[in-house]
Every structure is written in structure tokens, then in C-alpha cells.
Design an enzyme around this catalytic site. Structure first.
Site, PDB file in Angstrom:
ATOM      1  N   ILE A  85      31.753 -57.268   1.968  1.00  0.00           N
ATOM      2  CA  ILE A  85      30.568 -57.969   1.458  1.00  0.00           C
ATOM      3  C   ILE A  85      29.920 -57.172   0.324  1.00  0.00           C
ATOM      4  O   ILE A  85      29.526 -57.746  -0.697  1.00  0.00           O
ATOM      5  CB  ILE A  85      29.576 -58.260   2.606  1.00  0.00           C
ATOM      6  CG1 ILE A  85      30.231 -59.243   3.592  1.00  0.00           C
ATOM      7  CG2 ILE A  85      28.259 -58.817   2.075  1.00  0.00           C
ATOM      8  CD1 ILE A  85      29.473 -59.457   4.884  1.00  0.00           C
ATOM      9  N   VAL A  88      31.287 -61.268  11.949  1.00  0.00           N
ATOM     10  CA  VAL A  88      32.061 -60.092  11.508  1.00  0.00           C
ATOM     11  C   VAL A  88      31.450 -58.827  12.107  1.00  0.00           C
ATOM     12  O   VAL A  88      32.156 -57.874  12.426  1.00  0.00           O
ATOM     13  CB  VAL A  88      32.166 -60.019   9.965  1.00  0.00           C
ATOM     14  CG1 VAL A  88      30.818 -59.775   9.303  1.00  0.00           C
ATOM     15  CG2 VAL A  88      33.135 -58.926   9.543  1.00  0.00           C
ATOM     16  N   GLY A  89      30.120 -58.817  12.275  1.00  0.00           N
ATOM     17  CA  GLY A  89      29.456 -57.670  12.899  1.00  0.00           C
ATOM     18  C   GLY A  89      29.801 -57.653  14.386  1.00  0.00           C
ATOM     19  O   GLY A  89      29.893 -58.703  15.024  1.00  0.00           O
ATOM     20  N   ARG A 138      22.133 -55.309   9.089  1.00  0.00           N
ATOM     21  CA  ARG A 138      21.539 -55.499  10.409  1.00  0.00           C
ATOM     22  C   ARG A 138      20.144 -54.888  10.371  1.00  0.00           C
ATOM     23  O   ARG A 138      19.923 -53.856   9.721  1.00  0.00           O
ATOM     24  CB  ARG A 138      22.364 -54.790  11.489  1.00  0.00           C
ATOM     25  CG  ARG A 138      23.636 -55.519  11.902  1.00  0.00           C
ATOM     26  CD  ARG A 138      23.353 -56.787  12.706  1.00  0.00           C
ATOM     27  NE  ARG A 138      24.575 -57.443  13.148  1.00  0.00           N
ATOM     28  CZ  ARG A 138      25.203 -58.428  12.492  1.00  0.00           C
ATOM     29  NH1 ARG A 138      24.722 -58.880  11.348  1.00  0.00           N
ATOM     30  NH2 ARG A 138      26.293 -58.979  12.990  1.00  0.00           N
ATOM     31  N   HIS A 182      18.112 -64.593   9.035  1.00  0.00           N
ATOM     32  CA  HIS A 182      19.529 -64.246   9.265  1.00  0.00           C
ATOM     33  C   HIS A 182      20.450 -65.430   8.914  1.00  0.00           C
ATOM     34  O   HIS A 182      21.172 -65.947   9.776  1.00  0.00           O
ATOM     35  CB  HIS A 182      19.743 -63.788  10.712  1.00  0.00           C
ATOM     36  CG  HIS A 182      20.973 -62.936  10.882  1.00  0.00           C
ATOM     37  ND1 HIS A 182      21.065 -61.931  11.812  1.00  0.00           N
ATOM     38  CD2 HIS A 182      22.178 -62.933  10.247  1.00  0.00           C
ATOM     39  CE1 HIS A 182      22.262 -61.365  11.748  1.00  0.00           C
ATOM     40  NE2 HIS A 182      22.958 -61.962  10.786  1.00  0.00           N
ATOM     41  N   GLY A 188      22.713 -65.342   6.213  1.00  0.00           N
ATOM     42  CA  GLY A 188      23.714 -64.892   5.241  1.00  0.00           C
ATOM     43  C   GLY A 188      24.953 -65.778   5.184  1.00  0.00           C
ATOM     44  O   GLY A 188      25.420 -66.134   4.106  1.00  0.00           O
TER      45      GLY A 188
HETATM   46  P1  NDP Z   1      33.097 -53.997   6.171  1.00  0.00           P
HETATM   47  O1  NDP Z   1      33.597 -53.275   7.356  1.00  0.00           O
HETATM   48  O2  NDP Z   1      34.063 -54.496   5.164  1.00  0.00           O
HETATM   49  O3  NDP Z   1      32.033 -53.108   5.405  1.00  0.00           O
HETATM   50  C1  NDP Z   1      31.154 -52.263   6.052  1.00  0.00           C
HETATM   51  C2  NDP Z   1      30.931 -51.100   5.161  1.00  0.00           C
HETATM   52  O4  NDP Z   1      29.952 -50.236   5.743  1.00  0.00           O
HETATM   53  C3  NDP Z   1      32.190 -50.275   4.936  1.00  0.00           C
HETATM   54  O5  NDP Z   1      32.421 -50.151   3.563  1.00  0.00           O
HETATM   55  C4  NDP Z   1      31.827 -48.935   5.543  1.00  0.00           C
HETATM   56  O6  NDP Z   1      32.362 -47.878   4.829  1.00  0.00           O
HETATM   57  C5  NDP Z   1      30.324 -48.953   5.377  1.00  0.00           C
HETATM   58  N1  NDP Z   1      29.707 -47.892   6.139  1.00  0.00           N
HETATM   59  C6  NDP Z   1      29.906 -47.550   7.430  1.00  0.00           C
HETATM   60  N2  NDP Z   1      29.177 -46.472   7.719  1.00  0.00           N
HETATM   61  C7  NDP Z   1      28.512 -46.135   6.587  1.00  0.00           C
HETATM   62  C8  NDP Z   1      27.602 -45.117   6.242  1.00  0.00           C
HETATM   63  N3  NDP Z   1      27.233 -44.198   7.145  1.00  0.00           N
HETATM   64  N4  NDP Z   1      27.103 -45.077   4.982  1.00  0.00           N
HETATM   65  C9  NDP Z   1      27.473 -46.001   4.078  1.00  0.00           C
HETATM   66  N5  NDP Z   1      28.354 -46.980   4.351  1.00  0.00           N
HETATM   67  C10 NDP Z   1      28.851 -47.040   5.589  1.00  0.00           C
HETATM   68  O7  NDP Z   1      32.216 -55.201   6.735  1.00  0.00           O
HETATM   69  P2  NDP Z   1      31.657 -56.475   5.955  1.00  0.00           P
HETATM   70  O8  NDP Z   1      31.387 -56.110   4.540  1.00  0.00           O
HETATM   71  O9  NDP Z   1      32.523 -57.630   6.227  1.00  0.00           O
HETATM   72  O10 NDP Z   1      30.282 -56.691   6.740  1.00  0.00           O
HETATM   73  C11 NDP Z   1      29.299 -55.687   6.708  1.00  0.00           C
HETATM   74  C12 NDP Z   1      28.166 -56.009   7.643  1.00  0.00           C
HETATM   75  O11 NDP Z   1      27.374 -57.061   7.122  1.00  0.00           O
HETATM   76  C13 NDP Z   1      28.568 -56.524   9.034  1.00  0.00           C
HETATM   77  O12 NDP Z   1      28.891 -55.446   9.888  1.00  0.00           O
HETATM   78  C14 NDP Z   1      27.333 -57.257   9.478  1.00  0.00           C
HETATM   79  O13 NDP Z   1      26.485 -56.363  10.166  1.00  0.00           O
HETATM   80  C15 NDP Z   1      26.659 -57.670   8.185  1.00  0.00           C
HETATM   81  N6  NDP Z   1      26.699 -59.116   7.971  1.00  0.00           N
HETATM   82  C16 NDP Z   1      25.507 -59.783   7.870  1.00  0.00           C
HETATM   83  C17 NDP Z   1      25.491 -61.126   7.601  1.00  0.00           C
HETATM   84  C18 NDP Z   1      24.220 -61.863   7.485  1.00  0.00           C
HETATM   85  O14 NDP Z   1      24.186 -63.037   7.841  1.00  0.00           O
HETATM   86  N7  NDP Z   1      23.155 -61.259   6.991  1.00  0.00           N
HETATM   87  C19 NDP Z   1      26.731 -61.903   7.441  1.00  0.00           C
HETATM   88  C20 NDP Z   1      27.922 -61.100   7.577  1.00  0.00           C
HETATM   89  C21 NDP Z   1      27.884 -59.750   7.822  1.00  0.00           C
HETATM   90  P3  NDP Z   1      33.803 -47.260   5.225  1.00  0.00           P
HETATM   91  O15 NDP Z   1      34.772 -48.131   4.539  1.00  0.00           O
HETATM   92  O16 NDP Z   1      33.726 -45.887   4.698  1.00  0.00           O
HETATM   93  O17 NDP Z   1      33.933 -47.325   6.702  1.00  0.00           O
HETATM   94  C1  DGY Z   2      27.930 -61.626  11.083  1.00  0.00           C
HETATM   95  O1  DGY Z   2      28.927 -62.364  11.056  1.00  0.00           O
HETATM   96  O2  DGY Z   2      27.973 -60.459  11.471  1.00  0.00           O
HETATM   97  C2  DGY Z   2      26.645 -62.187  10.575  1.00  0.00           C
HETATM   98  O3  DGY Z   2      25.561 -61.425  10.817  1.00  0.00           O
HETATM   99  C3  DGY Z   2      26.421 -63.638  10.826  1.00  0.00           C
HETATM  100  O4  DGY Z   2      27.373 -64.377  10.172  1.00  0.00           O
END
Ligand code: NDP
Ligand code: DGY
Length: 327
Positions: free
Chosen positions: A164, A83-84, A244, A292, A294
Site C-alpha cells: 500500500i 490484509v491486516g 492501524r 476505516h 480504506g
Molecule cells: P505490507 O506487508 O505490504 O506492508 C507493510 C509494511 O510495513 C512493510 O513494508 C513493512 O516493512 C512495514 N513495516 C513493518 N514494520 C515496520 C517498522 N517498524 N517501521 C517501518 N515500516 C515497517 O502490507 P500492506 O501494504 O498490504 O498493508 C499495510 C497495512 O495497512 C495493513 O497491515 C493494515 O494494517 C493496513 N490497511 C488498512 C486499510 C484501511 O482500510 N485503512 C486497508 C488495508 C490495509 P518490511 O517490508 O521491512 O517488513
Molecule cells: C485491512 O484489510 O486490513 C483493512 O484494514 C480493511 O480492509
């Protein structure tokens, strides 16, 4: 279709069968896979991507102008099994008219679950306890031994209440969390479901017992968690990051943990990945580091692979993708 008309697809890693089968049975594709559990070396990536129409990649592959140049003008679609998308040079990709697929939603539950597990493991000092049992350090039940912090009656602050972040909040609330704060660019209507209070970041840091980072990595969030950030947190607060590694200044985190500025940290993501085994964070008892994982459930990874394949194939045929990133 003759071999000459087939569209070349390069897959940068061995991925779950659920995705591979879809690609292999797609008659319009000639699929080349880096058939290993380890990342494709950069030189191989640059060589293998040449002439590709489609690229299926992972978050550990940096897809920048050099890779796009190496691929050449055929490239129509990049599908990342994540997703990232901070590993993709979005502006370059957009400029070249290449479509991008990614895997939102399907990994939300797994990642939220892991975040809760990491938070509890960190706050209740599970790795330390396990180590004491194994090493013979467990001499008796002791009133002051291995005490940590509980969620009941606590204030939790979520930075980035996205898919998330909200799923984490939903899971934490039933533990008896008293207040759920969140920061982000604007208030979110969906926060009502968890009685979430939209507050400035400084308020979140000052008032939270648990600070959970679940935002995406952007220029704005790069090293958001730095010395000034940690200095505003309570000495008894626990910091959790499953977003991240680059959202955190690790030197500043190390200092905050070593000096007692904050109580503990749980990290599923670091800089770099893997974190070198001699990294000072790994010597601290109050820091729990995971590799990593998640989204690492069998079913989630299967569905991620499937979605990545569907995105890629739709990109090749010019059809709507199940999950296309809006560029
Ligand atoms: P979303 O796009 O749904 O959520 C990301 C959130 O970050 C949004 O609510 C966004 O807010 C917020 N955001 C952006 N900029 C800022 C800021 N300056 N201050 C505060 N909040 C901010 O993505 P997901 O929830 O699906 O995923 C989030 C992240 O989790 C991914 O990008 C990835 O990096 C990480 N991830 C890690 C995993 C792991 O294995 N550890 C697994 C999956 C994901 P707004 O709505 O205002 O833009
Ligand atoms: C993502 O999807 O961004 C995670 O970091 C791994 O699933």
C-alpha cells in the site's frame, strides 16, 4: 455426503454475495453466518464457533486463545477478510497447526486512493470548507481564508513502503512531489520506481511536509507515533494514518495538534473504533477522521469476500490457498 460429514464453517458477519455464494455452493460445508452488519457479540462468537472446521472472520473479531479453545480441535483454517492480521493471535494459531488466509493485493489500489483523498482533504481543509458553505460562514473570497498545504514541490515521507505504501507513493508523485522519503527495516529495490530515498525515521520526520503511515501494526510499530515522534515533525507538516489506530499514541497526537506542534492530521483508523462521538480529536478543525473505509469500494469488498472464501475452502480441503499467510 451426509450432514454428519459436512465441515462446519462459521462466518462472523454478513459479507458480500461474491464470497457467500462460493461458500454456499461448496458441498462439503455447513455454513453458519452471523447475519448482521454489526459485529458478532463475543459470547455469541464463542458459542457459534464451537466445533467449527473453518472460521471466516473480520478485523473487528479478536481471535485469541479463548476463541481457539471454544472452537476446539476441529479448526483447520482461519480466513480473515483483511490484509491486516494484528487481530489474530498468530503464535497460538501456529502452535495449533491452524492455517491462515488473508487478502493482500486486492485492496491495495482502493486503500492507496483513499489515502490520497484523505491527504488532500486534510491538507486543503475540505471538511472545514464544506462546513463553512453549509453554515453561512462563506462571506466572500478572502486571501487568507482556509489556506492549506499543497503537494507540489513538497517532501513526502512514507512509513512502511509495503504494497500500500508504494501504491500511495506512485499516486502522489505525479502531484509534483519533489522528494519521496521512506523508512522501514531495509531499503527496497521497488522504491526506485518512485525515486524513493530510504532514510532513518528521524530524518523522515524532520524533512517531510507530509508523513504518511502505511506500515503494519506489530510490537515494533505499536505507538510508534508518540510525543517524541511528533516533536520531530515540522510545525507545517500534515500527518496521515491509514494503517492501524494503535500505531499512534492518540493522547500525544491530540497534544501535537492542539499545540500547533504539527499542522493537521487525517486518520482513517483510530483507537478505539468507532471513536466515541465526544472524543476531543473530533472537536479539532485540523483533524479529519474517517470510519476505516480504506478498502471500501463495492468491487474491492466483493473481491476481498471472494478471496476469503477461496482461502477458507482451500484450507478445508488441504489445497494451496490463493493467499496464505506464512506463519
Ligand atoms: P505490507 O506487508 O505490504 O506492508 C507493510 C509494511 O510495513 C512493510 O513494508 C513493512 O516493512 C512495514 N513495516 C513493518 N514494520 C515496520 C517498522 N517498524 N517501521 C517501518 N515500516 C515497517 O502490507 P500492506 O501494504 O498490504 O498493508 C499495510 C497495512 O495497512 C495493513 O497491515 C493494515 O494494517 C493496513 N490497511 C488498512 C486499510 C484501511 O482500510 N485503512 C486497508 C488495508 C490495509 P518490511 O517490508 O521491512 O517488513
Ligand atoms: C485491512 O484489510 O486490513 C483493512 O484494514 C480493511 O480492509
Amino acid at each position: 455426503m451426509s450432514a454428519r460429514q459436512l465441515m462446519k464453517v462459521f462466518v462472523t458477519r454478513r459479507i458480500p454475495q461474491e464470497g457467500m455464494k462460493l461458500l454456499q455452493k461448496a458441498s462439503m460445508c455447513d455454513v453458519l453466518v452471523w447475519d448482521s452488519d454489526e459485529p458478532v457479540p463475543r459470547a455469541e462468537l464463542l458459542e457459534k464457533v464451537e466445533g467449527a472446521h473453518g472460521l471466516l472472520c473480520l478485523l473487528s473479531d479478536r481471535i485469541d486463545a479463548e476463541v481457539l479453545d471454544a472452537a476446539g480441535p476441529n479448526l483447520k483454517v482461519i480466513s480473515t477478510m483483511s490484509v491486516g492480521f494484528d487481530h489474530l493471535a498468530i503464535e497460538e494459531i501456529k502452535k495449533r497447526g491452524i492455517r491462515v488466509g488473508y487478502t493482500p493485493d486486492v485492496l491495495t489500489d482502493a486503500t492507496a486512493e483513499l489515502t490520497v483523498a484523505l491527504l488532500l482533504a486534510t491538507a486543503r481543509r475540505l471538511p472545514e470548507g464544506i462546513q463553512e458553505v453549509k453554515s453561512g460562514g462563506w462571506s466572500s473570497w478572502k486571501p487568507l481564508w482556509l489556506c492549506g498545504y499543497g503537494l507540489s514541490g513538497s517532501t513526502v515521507g512514507v512509513i512502511g513502503l509495503g504494497r500500500i505504501g508504494l501504491a500511495i507513493a506512485r499516486r502522489l508523485k505525479p502531484f509534483g512531489v519533489k522528494r519521496l522519503l521512506y523508512s522501514g527495516r531495509q531499503p527496497k529495490p521497488e522504491a526506485r520506481e518512485v525515486d524513493g530515498e530510504h532514510v532513518p525515521l528521524d530524518t523522515l520526520l524532520r524533512e517531510s511536509d507530509f508523513v504518511v503511515v502505511s506500515c503494519s501494526l506489530t510490537p515494533d510499530t505499536q505507538e510508534l507515533c508518540n510525543k517524541a515522534f511528533f516533536s520531530k515533525m515540522k510545525n507545517t507538516a500534515v500527518f496521515i494514518n491509514t494503517s492501524r489506530g494503535a500505531v499512534v499514541n492518540q493522547e500525544d497526537l491530540l497534544e501535537a495538534l492542539s499545540s500547533g506542534q504539527i499542522a493537521a492530521a487525517g486518520l482513517d483508523v483510530t483507537t478505539p473504533e468507532p471513536l466515541p462521538t465526544d472524543h476531543p480529536l473530533l472537536r479539532l478543525n485540523n483533524c479529519v477522521v474517517l470510519p476505516h473505509i480504506g478498502s471500501a469500494t463495492f468491487s474491492t469488498r466483493g473481491v476481498m469476500a471472494q478471496l476469503s472464501a477461496h482461502n477458507l475452502l482451500a484450507g478445508l480441503t488441504g489445497d494451496p490457498m490463493p493467499s496464505e499467510l506464512k506463519l
